[in-house]
Design a protein around this motif. Structure first.
Motif, PDB file in Angstrom:
ATOM      1  N   LYS A   1       0.850  -1.191   0.000  1.00 21.08           N
ATOM      2  CA  LYS A   1       0.000   0.000   0.000  1.00 21.08           C
ATOM      3  C   LYS A   1       0.889   1.246   0.000  1.00 21.08           C
ATOM      4  O   LYS A   1       1.875   1.316   0.734  1.00 21.08           O
ATOM      5  N   SER A   2       0.544   2.218  -0.825  1.00 21.56           N
ATOM      6  CA  SER A   2       1.278   3.487  -0.872  1.00 21.56           C
ATOM      7  C   SER A   2       0.294   4.643  -0.910  1.00 21.56           C
ATOM      8  O   SER A   2      -0.871   4.494  -1.306  1.00 21.56           O
ATOM      9  N   TYR A   3       0.745   5.829  -0.448  1.00 25.43           N
ATOM     10  CA  TYR A   3      -0.024   7.075  -0.498  1.00 25.43           C
ATOM     11  C   TYR A   3       0.804   8.118  -1.229  1.00 25.43           C
ATOM     12  O   TYR A   3       1.941   8.409  -0.827  1.00 25.43           O
ATOM     13  N   ASP A   4       0.244   8.660  -2.296  1.00 29.85           N
ATOM     14  CA  ASP A   4       0.913   9.738  -3.046  1.00 29.85           C
ATOM     15  C   ASP A   4       2.350   9.371  -3.397  1.00 29.85           C
ATOM     16  O   ASP A   4       3.288  10.174  -3.250  1.00 29.85           O
ATOM     17  N   GLY A   5       2.549   8.141  -3.829  1.00 32.52           N
ATOM     18  CA  GLY A   5       3.877   7.700  -4.239  1.00 32.52           C
ATOM     19  C   GLY A   5       4.770   7.239  -3.108  1.00 32.52           C
ATOM     20  O   GLY A   5       5.873   6.731  -3.355  1.00 32.52           O
ATOM     21  N   LYS A   6       4.335   7.400  -1.831  1.00 31.46           N
ATOM     22  CA  LYS A   6       5.131   6.964  -0.691  1.00 31.46           C
ATOM     23  C   LYS A   6       4.702   5.558  -0.278  1.00 31.46           C
ATOM     24  O   LYS A   6       3.550   5.338   0.081  1.00 31.46           O
TER      25      LYS A   6
ATOM     26  N   LYS B   1       0.560   1.804  10.830  1.00 31.17           N
ATOM     27  CA  LYS B   1      -0.108   0.761  11.632  1.00 31.17           C
ATOM     28  C   LYS B   1      -1.600   0.693  11.301  1.00 31.17           C
ATOM     29  O   LYS B   1      -2.142  -0.386  11.037  1.00 31.17           O
ATOM     30  N   THR B   2      -2.265   1.849  11.331  1.00 35.15           N
ATOM     31  CA  THR B   2      -3.707   1.870  11.017  1.00 35.15           C
ATOM     32  C   THR B   2      -3.948   1.506   9.556  1.00 35.15           C
ATOM     33  O   THR B   2      -4.949   0.853   9.224  1.00 35.15           O
ATOM     34  N   THR B   3      -3.041   1.907   8.679  1.00 30.15           N
ATOM     35  CA  THR B   3      -3.141   1.539   7.262  1.00 30.15           C
ATOM     36  C   THR B   3      -3.150   0.022   7.098  1.00 30.15           C
ATOM     37  O   THR B   3      -3.943  -0.532   6.324  1.00 30.15           O
ATOM     38  N   LEU B   4      -2.276  -0.652   7.852  1.00 28.66           N
ATOM     39  CA  LEU B   4      -2.235  -2.124   7.773  1.00 28.66           C
ATOM     40  C   LEU B   4      -3.528  -2.734   8.306  1.00 28.66           C
ATOM     41  O   LEU B   4      -4.092  -3.657   7.693  1.00 28.66           O
ATOM     42  N   LEU B   5      -4.029  -2.219   9.438  1.00 29.55           N
ATOM     43  CA  LEU B   5      -5.292  -2.748   9.972  1.00 29.55           C
ATOM     44  C   LEU B   5      -6.427  -2.554   8.967  1.00 29.55           C
ATOM     45  O   LEU B   5      -7.245  -3.451   8.764  1.00 29.55           O
ATOM     46  N   ASN B   6      -6.497  -1.374   8.351  1.00 27.76           N
ATOM     47  CA  ASN B   6      -7.560  -1.118   7.372  1.00 27.76           C
ATOM     48  C   ASN B   6      -7.459  -2.080   6.194  1.00 27.76           C
ATOM     49  O   ASN B   6      -8.481  -2.557   5.677  1.00 27.76           O
ATOM     50  N   ALA B   7      -6.228  -2.374   5.763  1.00 23.97           N
ATOM     51  CA  ALA B   7      -6.039  -3.307   4.645  1.00 23.97           C
ATOM     52  C   ALA B   7      -6.519  -4.700   5.014  1.00 23.97           C
ATOM     53  O   ALA B   7      -7.094  -5.420   4.183  1.00 23.97           O
ATOM     54  N   LEU B   8      -6.290  -5.102   6.279  1.00 27.75           N
ATOM     55  CA  LEU B   8      -6.753  -6.421   6.727  1.00 27.75           C
ATOM     56  C   LEU B   8      -8.271  -6.447   6.861  1.00 27.75           C
ATOM     57  O   LEU B   8      -8.926  -7.434   6.493  1.00 27.75           O
TER      58      LEU B   8
ATOM     59  N   SER C   1     -12.309   5.357   8.953  1.00 26.55           N
ATOM     60  CA  SER C   1     -10.991   5.693   8.393  1.00 26.55           C
ATOM     61  C   SER C   1     -10.993   7.052   7.699  1.00 26.55           C
ATOM     62  O   SER C   1      -9.948   7.698   7.598  1.00 26.55           O
ATOM     63  N   GLY C   2     -12.173   7.476   7.203  1.00 24.65           N
ATOM     64  CA  GLY C   2     -12.236   8.730   6.444  1.00 24.65           C
ATOM     65  C   GLY C   2     -11.515   8.641   5.114  1.00 24.65           C
ATOM     66  O   GLY C   2     -11.135   9.655   4.522  1.00 24.65           O
ATOM     67  N   TYR C   3     -11.327   7.430   4.607  1.00 22.94           N
ATOM     68  CA  TYR C   3     -10.549   7.216   3.379  1.00 22.94           C
ATOM     69  C   TYR C   3     -11.448   6.602   2.321  1.00 22.94           C
ATOM     70  O   TYR C   3     -12.157   5.630   2.589  1.00 22.94           O
ATOM     71  N   ASP C   4     -11.398   7.156   1.084  1.00 22.43           N
ATOM     72  CA  ASP C   4     -12.276   6.645   0.032  1.00 22.43           C
ATOM     73  C   ASP C   4     -11.518   5.930  -1.088  1.00 22.43           C
ATOM     74  O   ASP C   4     -12.098   5.549  -2.093  1.00 22.43           O
ATOM     75  N   GLY C   5     -10.207   5.757  -0.922  1.00 22.59           N
ATOM     76  CA  GLY C   5      -9.419   5.044  -1.922  1.00 22.59           C
ATOM     77  C   GLY C   5      -9.308   3.572  -1.604  1.00 22.59           C
ATOM     78  O   GLY C   5      -9.902   3.066  -0.637  1.00 22.59           O
ATOM     79  N   PRO C   6      -8.519   2.842  -2.400  1.00 22.65           N
ATOM     80  CA  PRO C   6      -8.330   1.401  -2.134  1.00 22.65           C
ATOM     81  C   PRO C   6      -7.501   1.197  -0.863  1.00 22.65           C
ATOM     82  O   PRO C   6      -6.487   1.874  -0.659  1.00 22.65           O
ATOM     83  N   PHE C   7      -7.882   0.256  -0.018  1.00 24.36           N
ATOM     84  CA  PHE C   7      -7.163   0.007   1.224  1.00 24.36           C
ATOM     85  C   PHE C   7      -5.861  -0.762   0.983  1.00 24.36           C
ATOM     86  O   PHE C   7      -4.983  -0.777   1.849  1.00 24.36           O
ATOM     87  N   ALA C   8      -5.748  -1.421  -0.146  1.00 23.42           N
ATOM     88  CA  ALA C   8      -4.515  -2.127  -0.511  1.00 23.42           C
ATOM     89  C   ALA C   8      -4.300  -1.978  -2.012  1.00 23.42           C
ATOM     90  O   ALA C   8      -5.261  -1.953  -2.790  1.00 23.42           O
TER      91      ALA C   8
END
Length: 411
Positions: A324-329, A355-362, A378-385
């Motif tokens: 998983k990456s955000y804005d190229g990171k 850490k929270t990114t990994l939990l959201n992906a799971l 999460s407040g996130y509307d993109g792909p979790f993985a």
């Protein structure tokens, strides 16, 4: 010196504390303890001046550092300015000085005032204020690039660390910290512990983290029995001492009650006979042996029981090449793991490490967590993985406690 004298607070019929008198000594670090609802935050507000006592007086030092609980109060200000506001006298002088310098034509009176204000700025170390604030922020893992941003641009955990720096800024003579470790990662907590252990003023901290209290406290001020009792030592020392004192009183009461019962039996048997002098003597002894009244403690010992509807399969979770990456990171890179039933795993890392990114992906592939709920928390509307597989095992039932549940509360 920070002290209270004959202070009382109650809400309706509920008495929090009655005619409490205690003093907090410079160089000592106090943990303020008691169960939820005992009055810890109320007592902190009395000490800070946010609340007035219904009875009694509070004496405060000139400089008092207070950890603000309102994360949104400073959203319009820069991070550095928010920290400097922790020294109210300095901040007021800087604001007034800047307003005078902004005038096109300054009067003689303005010049006199500027001299007075520059004196205050010097006394309060105002000429090194920004560098002093930056050092505090760096210790709390607020990077240099964040220090010039507005508070409104920061995440909740970052805001809490800035507000902690605000409380510590300006060398206050006393620090009032209500849950200072909330949202701090382990490195920031260790930094805070080191700072407080070398701080020469009064520290009063509320925390539900027993290990944190044990690491910093020289004393514990415990709210119970409608008063505040101060114990020397750490939180664990207080628990032992408090239990021993109550057990000793209960044991003494049991012995006295047994003796009183024996004396009353003698009195009842011989009250009408010829042994009146002995009866009278025993009546006086009964009066002397009255048991010590034990006030009811407000300590509650909750019990949490997790019941499984049915056991899962042996292999509860398989993770294959998750990324998983955000804005190229890149945050998660080719992560693979296998988790079996009964294992207990702590997910650790600095704030922002993922850490929270990994939990959201799971959880995105969880059979029991609705995606709409995960989107809200999460407040996130993109792909979790971005790649990889998450495979939950047979009969897996997943419970999730998010950092922020406000979005799930119906208003």
């Amino acid at each position: 010196m920070l002290s209270v004298s004959n202070v009382s607070m109650r809400y309706g019929a509920k008495v929090l504390f009655e005619e409490v008198s205690t003093a907090f000594t410079p160089g000592k670090r106090y943990g303020l303890t008691g169960p939820n609802g005992a009055g810890k935050s109320t007592f902190m507000k009395l000490l800070s001046g946010e609340l007035d006592p219904q009875k009694g007086t509070v004496v405060r030092p000139r400089k008092l550092g207070v950890l603000s609980q309102d994360q949104f109060a400073f959203d319009a200000f820069s991070v550095l300015d928010t920290v400097i506001m922790g020294n109210k006298r300095l901040w007021a002088a800087l604001q007034e000085r800047d307003a005078i310098y902004a005038k096109h034509d300054m009067t003689d009176e303005d010049g006199m005032k500027l001299g007075e204000l520059e004196g205050i700025v010097g006394e309060e170390d105002g000429y090194t204020a920004e560098s002093d604030a930056a050092i505090l922020l760096q210790g709390l893992d607020i990077s240099e690039d964040l220090q010039t941003r507005k508070m409104g641009e920061l995440q909740g955990g970052q805001k809490v660390r800035v507000l902690l720096a605000q409380a510590l800024f300006g060398h206050p003579q006393a620090l009032l910290l209500d849950e200072p470790t909330n949202y701090l990662d382990l490195d920031s907590i260790h930094w805070l512990q080191g700072f407080l252990n070398t701080y020469d003023g009064v520290v009063i901290a509320i925390s539900h983290d027993r290990h944190f209290l044990n690491s910093i406290c020289t004393h514990i001020a415990d709210i119970d029995y409608e008063t505040i009792i101060t114990y020397t030592g750490t939180y664990d020392d207080m628990v032992v001492a408090k239990t021993q004192v109550r057990s000793q009183i209960e044991s003494q009461n049991a012995q006295r009650e047994k003796k009183i019962a024996q004396l009353n039996e003698f009195i009842a048997r011989f009250a009408a006979g010829t042994r009146s002098s002995q009866v009278q003597s025993r009546r006086k002894e009964v009066e002397r042996l009255q048991v010590t009244e034990l006030a009811r403690s407000n300590i509650q010992r909750p019990f949490i029981k997790f019941e499984q509807k049915r056991p899962s399969g042996k292999h509860i979770l398989e993770i294959e090449h998750l990324s998983k990456s955000y804005d190229g990171k890149l945050v998660i890179r080719d992560f693979t793991a296998s988790i079996t039933r009964g294992e207990k795993i702590a997910l650790m890392g600095r704030n922002g490490a993922g850490k929270t990114t990994l939990l959201n992906a799971l959880l995105a592939n969880s059979p029991t967590t609705p995606e709409a709920e995960l989107r809200k928390t999460s407040g996130y509307d993109g792909p979790f993985a971005d790649g990889g597989k998450v495979i939950w095992g047979h009969e897996a039932s997943i419970g999730y406690f998010a950092q922020d549940h406000r979005s799930l509360i119906e208003t």
